[in-house]
Design an enzyme around this catalytic site. Sequence first.
Site, PDB file in Angstrom:
ATOM      1  N   GLU A   1       0.844  -1.207   0.000  1.00 34.48           N
ATOM      2  CA  GLU A   1       0.000   0.000   0.000  1.00 34.48           C
ATOM      3  C   GLU A   1       0.876   1.253   0.000  1.00 34.48           C
ATOM      4  OE1 GLU A   1      -3.480  -0.032   2.553  1.00 34.48           O
ATOM      5  OE2 GLU A   1      -3.052   2.036   3.140  1.00 34.48           O
TER       6      GLU A   1
ATOM      7  N   HIS B   1      -7.965   2.811  -3.630  1.00 34.84           N
ATOM      8  CA  HIS B   1      -8.875   2.936  -2.498  1.00 34.84           C
ATOM      9  C   HIS B   1      -9.912   3.979  -2.902  1.00 34.84           C
ATOM     10  CE1 HIS B   1      -5.860   1.392   0.717  1.00 34.84           C
ATOM     11  NE2 HIS B   1      -5.504   0.972  -0.488  1.00 34.84           N
TER      12      HIS B   1
ATOM     13  N   LYS C   1     -20.622  -6.514   4.177  1.00 35.40           N
ATOM     14  CA  LYS C   1     -19.773  -6.046   3.058  1.00 35.40           C
ATOM     15  C   LYS C   1     -19.480  -7.212   2.112  1.00 35.40           C
ATOM     16  CE  LYS C   1     -16.566  -3.743   5.798  1.00 35.40           C
ATOM     17  NZ  LYS C   1     -15.542  -2.728   6.144  1.00 35.40           N
TER      18      LYS C   1
ATOM     19  N   ARG D   1     -15.472   3.341   3.903  1.00 31.72           N
ATOM     20  CA  ARG D   1     -16.340   4.439   4.320  1.00 31.72           C
ATOM     21  C   ARG D   1     -15.564   5.742   4.400  1.00 31.72           C
ATOM     22  NH1 ARG D   1     -18.097   5.184  10.441  1.00 31.72           N
ATOM     23  NH2 ARG D   1     -16.071   6.255  10.357  1.00 31.72           N
ATOM     24  N   GLY D   2     -14.378   5.672   5.007  1.00 30.22           N
ATOM     25  CA  GLY D   2     -13.613   6.899   5.273  1.00 30.22           C
ATOM     26  C   GLY D   2     -14.048   7.513   6.592  1.00 30.22           C
ATOM     27  N   ASP D   3     -13.402   8.589   6.963  1.00 28.38           N
ATOM     28  CA  ASP D   3     -13.696   9.274   8.232  1.00 28.38           C
ATOM     29  C   ASP D   3     -14.009  10.730   7.963  1.00 28.38           C
ATOM     30  OD1 ASP D   3     -13.165   7.129  10.110  1.00 28.38           O
ATOM     31  OD2 ASP D   3     -11.069   7.294   9.464  1.00 28.38           O
TER      32      ASP D   3
ATOM     33  N   PHE E   1      -0.318   7.248  15.980  1.00 27.37           N
ATOM     34  CA  PHE E   1      -1.310   6.929  14.956  1.00 27.37           C
ATOM     35  C   PHE E   1      -2.235   5.819  15.454  1.00 27.37           C
ATOM     36  CE2 PHE E   1      -2.616   4.582  11.098  1.00 27.37           C
ATOM     37  CZ  PHE E   1      -3.347   5.599  10.506  1.00 27.37           C
TER      38      PHE E   1
ATOM     39  N   TYR F   1     -11.048  -4.995  11.083  1.00 28.35           N
ATOM     40  CA  TYR F   1     -10.336  -4.506  12.267  1.00 28.35           C
ATOM     41  C   TYR F   1     -10.232  -5.605  13.331  1.00 28.35           C
ATOM     42  CZ  TYR F   1     -11.418  -0.429   9.628  1.00 28.35           C
ATOM     43  OH  TYR F   1     -11.508   0.445   8.584  1.00 28.35           O
TER      44      TYR F   1
ATOM     45  N   TYR G   1      -6.820   6.831  -0.772  1.00 26.31           N
ATOM     46  CA  TYR G   1      -7.691   7.875  -1.295  1.00 26.31           C
ATOM     47  C   TYR G   1      -8.156   8.751  -0.136  1.00 26.31           C
ATOM     48  CZ  TYR G   1     -11.668   9.977  -3.730  1.00 26.31           C
ATOM     49  OH  TYR G   1     -12.556  10.853  -4.295  1.00 26.31           O
TER      50      TYR G   1
HETATM   51  P1  FAD Z   1     -17.351   0.515   7.546  1.00 24.98           P
HETATM   52  O1  FAD Z   1     -17.183  -0.889   7.129  1.00 24.98           O
HETATM   53  O2  FAD Z   1     -18.500   1.278   6.974  1.00 24.98           O
HETATM   54  O3  FAD Z   1     -17.449   0.526   9.148  1.00 24.98           O
HETATM   55  C1  FAD Z   1     -17.312   1.742   9.864  1.00 24.98           C
HETATM   56  C2  FAD Z   1     -17.975   1.628  11.233  1.00 24.98           C
HETATM   57  O4  FAD Z   1     -19.385   1.596  11.093  1.00 24.98           O
HETATM   58  C3  FAD Z   1     -17.637   0.367  12.018  1.00 24.98           C
HETATM   59  O5  FAD Z   1     -17.609   0.704  13.383  1.00 24.98           O
HETATM   60  C4  FAD Z   1     -18.773  -0.590  11.719  1.00 24.98           C
HETATM   61  O6  FAD Z   1     -18.984  -1.510  12.785  1.00 24.98           O
HETATM   62  C5  FAD Z   1     -19.941   0.379  11.570  1.00 24.98           C
HETATM   63  N1  FAD Z   1     -20.890  -0.041  10.514  1.00 24.98           N
HETATM   64  C6  FAD Z   1     -20.583  -0.638   9.334  1.00 24.98           C
HETATM   65  N2  FAD Z   1     -21.687  -0.819   8.586  1.00 24.98           N
HETATM   66  C7  FAD Z   1     -22.707  -0.330   9.309  1.00 24.98           C
HETATM   67  C8  FAD Z   1     -24.117  -0.222   9.080  1.00 24.98           C
HETATM   68  N3  FAD Z   1     -24.663  -0.683   7.944  1.00 24.98           N
HETATM   69  N4  FAD Z   1     -24.866   0.358  10.046  1.00 24.98           N
HETATM   70  C9  FAD Z   1     -24.319   0.817  11.197  1.00 24.98           C
HETATM   71  N5  FAD Z   1     -23.006   0.743  11.481  1.00 24.98           N
HETATM   72  C10 FAD Z   1     -22.216   0.184  10.542  1.00 24.98           C
HETATM   73  N6  FAD Z   1      -9.316   5.855   4.932  1.00 24.98           N
HETATM   74  C11 FAD Z   1      -9.246   6.769   3.942  1.00 24.98           C
HETATM   75  O7  FAD Z   1      -9.745   7.887   4.103  1.00 24.98           O
HETATM   76  N7  FAD Z   1      -8.622   6.494   2.753  1.00 24.98           N
HETATM   77  C12 FAD Z   1      -8.050   5.291   2.502  1.00 24.98           C
HETATM   78  O8  FAD Z   1      -7.495   5.070   1.429  1.00 24.98           O
HETATM   79  C13 FAD Z   1      -8.104   4.302   3.514  1.00 24.98           C
HETATM   80  N8  FAD Z   1      -7.583   3.062   3.329  1.00 24.98           N
HETATM   81  C14 FAD Z   1      -7.726   2.099   4.302  1.00 24.98           C
HETATM   82  C15 FAD Z   1      -7.252   0.804   4.048  1.00 24.98           C
HETATM   83  C16 FAD Z   1      -7.363  -0.189   5.003  1.00 24.98           C
HETATM   84  C17 FAD Z   1      -6.869  -1.582   4.681  1.00 24.98           C
HETATM   85  C18 FAD Z   1      -7.948   0.112   6.266  1.00 24.98           C
HETATM   86  C19 FAD Z   1      -8.037  -0.947   7.332  1.00 24.98           C
HETATM   87  C20 FAD Z   1      -8.433   1.389   6.527  1.00 24.98           C
HETATM   88  C21 FAD Z   1      -8.343   2.400   5.550  1.00 24.98           C
HETATM   89  N9  FAD Z   1      -8.852   3.682   5.749  1.00 24.98           N
HETATM   90  C22 FAD Z   1      -8.768   4.628   4.758  1.00 24.98           C
HETATM   91  C23 FAD Z   1      -9.474   4.036   7.027  1.00 24.98           C
HETATM   92  C24 FAD Z   1     -11.025   3.812   7.013  1.00 24.98           C
HETATM   93  O9  FAD Z   1     -11.633   4.714   6.120  1.00 24.98           O
HETATM   94  C25 FAD Z   1     -11.534   4.032   8.432  1.00 24.98           C
HETATM   95  O10 FAD Z   1     -11.038   3.031   9.274  1.00 24.98           O
HETATM   96  C26 FAD Z   1     -13.032   4.187   8.585  1.00 24.98           C
HETATM   97  O11 FAD Z   1     -13.297   4.652   9.903  1.00 24.98           O
HETATM   98  C27 FAD Z   1     -13.844   2.926   8.402  1.00 24.98           C
HETATM   99  O12 FAD Z   1     -13.906   2.539   7.094  1.00 24.98           O
HETATM  100  P2  FAD Z   1     -14.591   1.115   6.722  1.00 24.98           P
HETATM  101  O13 FAD Z   1     -14.655   1.027   5.268  1.00 24.98           O
HETATM  102  O14 FAD Z   1     -13.948   0.026   7.461  1.00 24.98           O
HETATM  103  O15 FAD Z   1     -16.074   1.402   7.305  1.00 24.98           O
END
Ligand code: FAD
Length: 281
Positions: free
Chosen positions: A6, A65, A153, A95-97, A204, A133, A38
């Site tokens: 990555e 991403h 997912k 999802r992102g933050d 971090f 996670y 991304y």
């Molecule tokens: P989700 O799978 O949507 O989960 C997020 C939270 O919501 C979790 O607590 C989950 O339990 C809860 N949840 C999930 N689905 C639902 C639902 N339907 N209803 C209610 N609650 C729900 N960030 C970036 O900005 N850019 C990147 O390129 C990037 N790359 C990453 C690559 C990896 C391998 C990892 C592990 C993380 C990366 N991240 C990146 C960080 C990521 O965006 C954050 O960790 C974010 O907070 C969660 O994204 P997710 O896709 O896991 O979210």
Amino acid sequence: MQVSFEFFPPRDNAGQSSLDNAVQQLQVWQPQFASMTYGAGGTSQQESFAGAQKLLARDLATASHITCVGADRETVQATAKQFVAQGVDHFVALRGDSPDGPYVPHPQGYAYANDLVAGLREWFTGTISVAAYPEIHPQALSGAKDLAFLKAKMDAGADQIITQYCYNTDTLLAFAENLQKVGITQPLLVGIMPIHDIAAVQRFSARCGATVPQSIGDRFAALEQTQDKVKLAIDIAVEQCRQLMENGLDQFHFYTLNRSTLTAGVLATLEQPPVNMALSA
Ligand code: FAD
């Protein structure tokens, strides 16, 4: 063993040359794919397009991403289509933050990554990876709910899982077992982040819900010389990869931070038999 790497989009000329060097040094390990983040750390969409282009130009199987935070569905779809037009056939769908404060879904957007995966699957036939996670996502309602949303997912059409890095191998192995218990059978790529700077990784990790065991902090604290710290970082990652492989997990996604020394050091060591095996052979 299969590996992927990555990278993140560089923001200035020095960053460009670090990325170029890292990609060049690591390409020899024939990764399954290389991915470009991304939006992480405030990087722009243009920087992500350019970063992905760089990987594609080197003939690497490239994953982009993509996040759904802060954008409506149409915009996210248009971005995805732009990546595909560039030649990308693999998304890491996230999802992102929210940049400040708690996460709030965009009113016309995909609320969570499972919605994004479903939206992409309406037309996209390439690979989709999603995040997981082992130490539970920091905003998860519970471990069981986090796992249920991960299953959502996969059911929406994701092909494989990439984990957040996790320095506790027992936690990782327990997580892999839990996946099976909830019927997740897709490949698990374990995120490995060799420790380039213990203080930075501790900071971090505190933000993203990962922990750095005290024993690891203590081992670094006992060292002064940079070369000893590099060796320790490699040893820790090698030790973890070996334990994971002994337990059937042999796909590793390296968070390179656009540097090659540690990842290449880990891979070079893993290619050699462990010292005790070499002696007894
Ligand atoms: P989700 O799978 O949507 O989960 C997020 C939270 O919501 C979790 O607590 C989950 O339990 C809860 N949840 C999930 N689905 C639902 C639902 N339907 N209803 C209610 N609650 C729900 N960030 C970036 O900005 N850019 C990147 O390129 C990037 N790359 C990453 C690559 C990896 C391998 C990892 C592990 C993380 C990366 N991240 C990146 C960080 C990521 O965006 C954050 O960790 C974010 O907070 C969660 O994204 P997710 O896709 O896991 O979210």
